[in-house]
Design a protein around this motif. Structure first.
Motif, PDB file in Angstrom:
ATOM      1  N   ASP A  10       0.364  -1.275  -0.571  1.00  0.00           N
ATOM      2  CA  ASP A  10       0.111  -0.365  -0.072  1.00  0.00           C
ATOM      3  C   ASP A  10       1.017   1.192  -0.041  1.00  0.00           C
ATOM      4  N   ARG A  11       2.019   1.518   0.427  1.00  0.00           N
ATOM      5  CA  ARG A  11       2.428   2.804   1.107  1.00  0.00           C
ATOM      6  C   ARG A  11       3.345   2.699  -0.036  1.00  0.00           C
ATOM      7  N   ALA A  12       4.314   1.151  -1.148  1.00  0.00           N
ATOM      8  CA  ALA A  12       4.650   1.574  -1.926  1.00  0.00           C
ATOM      9  C   ALA A  12       3.791   1.825  -3.826  1.00  0.00           C
ATOM     10  N   THR A  13       2.298   1.313  -4.035  1.00  0.00           N
ATOM     11  CA  THR A  13       1.372   2.047  -4.823  1.00  0.00           C
ATOM     12  C   THR A  13       0.570   2.864  -4.631  1.00  0.00           C
ATOM     13  N   LYS A  14       0.270   3.509  -3.825  1.00  0.00           N
ATOM     14  CA  LYS A  14      -0.885   4.109  -3.644  1.00  0.00           C
ATOM     15  C   LYS A  14      -0.648   5.093  -4.327  1.00  0.00           C
ATOM     16  N   GLY A  15       0.106   5.767  -4.320  1.00  0.00           N
ATOM     17  CA  GLY A  15       1.217   7.680  -5.199  1.00  0.00           C
ATOM     18  C   GLY A  15       0.991   6.932  -6.909  1.00  0.00           C
ATOM     19  N   ARG A  16       1.520   5.998  -6.627  1.00  0.00           N
ATOM     20  CA  ARG A  16       1.971   5.740  -8.040  1.00  0.00           C
ATOM     21  C   ARG A  16       0.671   5.471  -8.282  1.00  0.00           C
ATOM     22  N   LEU A  17      -0.194   4.275  -8.021  1.00  0.00           N
ATOM     23  CA  LEU A  17      -2.026   4.158  -8.329  1.00  0.00           C
ATOM     24  C   LEU A  17      -2.341   5.361  -8.662  1.00  0.00           C
ATOM     25  N   GLN A  18      -2.480   6.357  -7.956  1.00  0.00           N
ATOM     26  CA  GLN A  18      -3.192   8.052  -8.087  1.00  0.00           C
ATOM     27  C   GLN A  18      -2.600   8.405  -9.321  1.00  0.00           C
ATOM     28  N   ARG A  19      -1.175   8.713  -9.040  1.00  0.00           N
ATOM     29  CA  ARG A  19      -0.721   9.313 -10.722  1.00  0.00           C
ATOM     30  C   ARG A  19      -1.279   8.232 -11.741  1.00  0.00           C
ATOM     31  N   ALA A  20      -1.373   6.940 -11.932  1.00  0.00           N
ATOM     32  CA  ALA A  20      -1.686   6.487 -13.077  1.00  0.00           C
ATOM     33  C   ALA A  20      -2.619   6.836 -13.210  1.00  0.00           C
ATOM     34  N   THR A  21      -4.198   6.552 -12.805  1.00  0.00           N
ATOM     35  CA  THR A  21      -5.280   7.453 -12.725  1.00  0.00           C
ATOM     36  C   THR A  21      -5.390   8.428 -13.452  1.00  0.00           C
ATOM     37  N   GLU A  22      -5.103   9.757 -12.739  1.00  0.00           N
ATOM     38  CA  GLU A  22      -5.174  11.124 -13.225  1.00  0.00           C
ATOM     39  C   GLU A  22      -4.319  11.076 -14.318  1.00  0.00           C
ATOM     40  N   ALA A  23      -3.272  10.293 -14.131  1.00  0.00           N
ATOM     41  CA  ALA A  23      -2.488  10.611 -15.752  1.00  0.00           C
ATOM     42  C   ALA A  23      -4.054  10.259 -16.850  1.00  0.00           C
ATOM     43  N   ALA A  24      -4.342   8.859 -16.270  1.00  0.00           N
ATOM     44  CA  ALA A  24      -5.406   8.427 -17.984  1.00  0.00           C
ATOM     45  C   ALA A  24      -6.042   9.204 -17.604  1.00  0.00           C
ATOM     46  N   ASN A  25      -7.153   9.820 -15.984  1.00  0.00           N
ATOM     47  CA  ASN A  25      -8.016  10.593 -16.816  1.00  0.00           C
ATOM     48  C   ASN A  25      -7.531  11.685 -17.541  1.00  0.00           C
ATOM     49  N   TYR A  26      -7.299  12.199 -17.281  1.00  0.00           N
ATOM     50  CA  TYR A  26      -6.135  13.170 -18.204  1.00  0.00           C
ATOM     51  C   TYR A  26      -6.764  13.200 -19.358  1.00  0.00           C
ATOM     52  N   ALA A  27      -5.799  11.527 -19.652  1.00  0.00           N
ATOM     53  CA  ALA A  27      -5.525  11.474 -21.133  1.00  0.00           C
ATOM     54  C   ALA A  27      -6.947  10.976 -22.009  1.00  0.00           C
ATOM     55  N   TYR A  28      -7.525  10.260 -21.216  1.00  0.00           N
ATOM     56  CA  TYR A  28      -9.577  10.405 -21.898  1.00  0.00           C
ATOM     57  C   TYR A  28     -10.319  11.711 -22.117  1.00  0.00           C
ATOM     58  N   VAL A  29     -10.044  13.044 -21.028  1.00  0.00           N
ATOM     59  CA  VAL A  29     -10.131  13.652 -20.941  1.00  0.00           C
ATOM     60  C   VAL A  29      -9.693  14.589 -22.309  1.00  0.00           C
ATOM     61  N   SER A  30      -8.783  15.061 -22.714  1.00  0.00           N
ATOM     62  CA  SER A  30      -7.869  15.018 -23.895  1.00  0.00           C
ATOM     63  C   SER A  30      -8.574  15.392 -25.240  1.00  0.00           C
ATOM     64  N   GLN A  31      -8.126  13.532 -25.013  1.00  0.00           N
ATOM     65  CA  GLN A  31      -8.578  12.691 -26.271  1.00  0.00           C
ATOM     66  C   GLN A  31     -10.364  13.569 -26.791  1.00  0.00           C
TER      67      GLN A  31
END
Length: 305
Positions: free
Chosen positions: A177-198
């Motif tokens: 949880d400590r190692a992946t929480k931030g990474r998962l959040q950044r990955a989700t935000e990046a994916a959402n940004y990509a979808y919205v931009s498209q």
């Protein structure tokens, strides 16, 4: 914002409150399921400790019928529990879909369509978690102490093996949880940004073509998708490493319990049937922890959504 910090009249809190009956019954069925999971253990104990020494064929037949009935009941209860989670997901959709659509359509026209899609996508991600294995493993986790107690009743040394193994898996889960929480959040935000931009570019495709910027926009969206994919891969690699360690520990502990049981049987401190029962109990006690770790990526995505 966490669900616990939301006001009591918040629509999401009200929606989960409406699903409370489903979750309560799911908890009841989870209790019955985990009790029935002890049936194979008891079957092994009876077969090796009573049937084999006495050569009781009729006893074996009746024990097998009882085991078949217990496992059939277990399968039926598991199916009902799965349906309860699905029903909870459907009720959550009925409670929240209209609220989300109404709130997003009330936004200004520019970008409102994109906002609606993104909000519904996040909501569907959260809702899908209710029907996945992650939630079932969470309902099974409180029964780990029961299996631990049974192991201690067989022999304190077996209980100690399960206790140390479970503690080790909990530490790994915490580290994951400590190692992946931030990474998962950044990955989700990046994916959402990509979808919205498209979606925004698709909405203004005529303007993009008229300005001769089609290739530039394609290159930009590919770069955004590449960044999101890289972040998702980093999170998956981290989780995959912890999953591999968890699987090794669970399989090793299962075999270790078998070895410890054999040693105790040699010393006359454990029966032959308890050797195999101990191995099964260790596997069953640690299974929810491994399942939760395997579903951690989905849990993180649902939390972010």
């Amino acid at each position: 914002m966490r669900l616990a910090t939301l006001p009591t009249d918040h629509p999401l809190v009200a929606a989960f409150r409406a699903c409370r009956t489903h979750f309560l019954w799911a908890a009841v069925f989870s209790a019955l399921l985990n009790l029935l999971y002890l049936a194979p253990t008891l079957y092994m104990l009876q077969v090796y400790d009573r049937v084999v020494p006495s050569r009781g064929g009729l006893t074996l037949l009746f024990l097998t019928f009882v085991l078949a009935f217990a496992l059939a009941t277990l399968s039926a209860l598991d199916a009902v529990r799965s349906r309860l989670f699905t029903r909870a997901s459907m009720r959550l959709d009925r409670q929240m879909a209209g609220v989300i659509l109404d709130a997003t359509l009330a936004q200004p026209r520019q970008g409102g369509e994109v906002l609606t899609r993104q909000a519904m996508r996040d909501f569907d991600t959260l809702r899908a978690t209710l029907t996945g294995g992650a939630l079932m493993s969470l309902f099974d986790a409180p029964w780990i102490p029961i299996y631990l107690l049974v192991c201690f009743l067989l022999n304190p040394l077996l209980g100690l093996v399960v206790l140390l193994g479970g503690a080790l898996l909990l530490v790994i889960t915490w580290r994951n949880d400590r190692a992946t929480k931030g990474r998962l959040q950044r990955a989700t935000e990046a994916a959402n940004y990509a979808y919205v931009s498209q979606e925004q570019s698709a909405g203004g495709a005529d303007v993009v073509r008229a300005l001769g910027m089609r290739r530039a926009f394609v290159a930009r969206h590919l770069a955004e998708r590449s960044a999101a994919a890289r972040l998702q891969a980093e999170a998956s690699f981290a989780t995959g490493g912890y999953m591999a360690v968890t699987r090794f520990i669970r399989l090793f502990l299962q075999s270790l319990a078998l070895g410890v049981g054999a040693w105790l049987a040699i010393e006359g401190k454990l029966s032959a049937g308890a050797i195999f029962a101990a191995s099964f109990l260790v596997a069953r006690a640690l299974a929810p922890l491994e399942a939760m770790l395997g579903a951690w990526k989905g849990i993180g995505q649902a939390r972010n959504a």
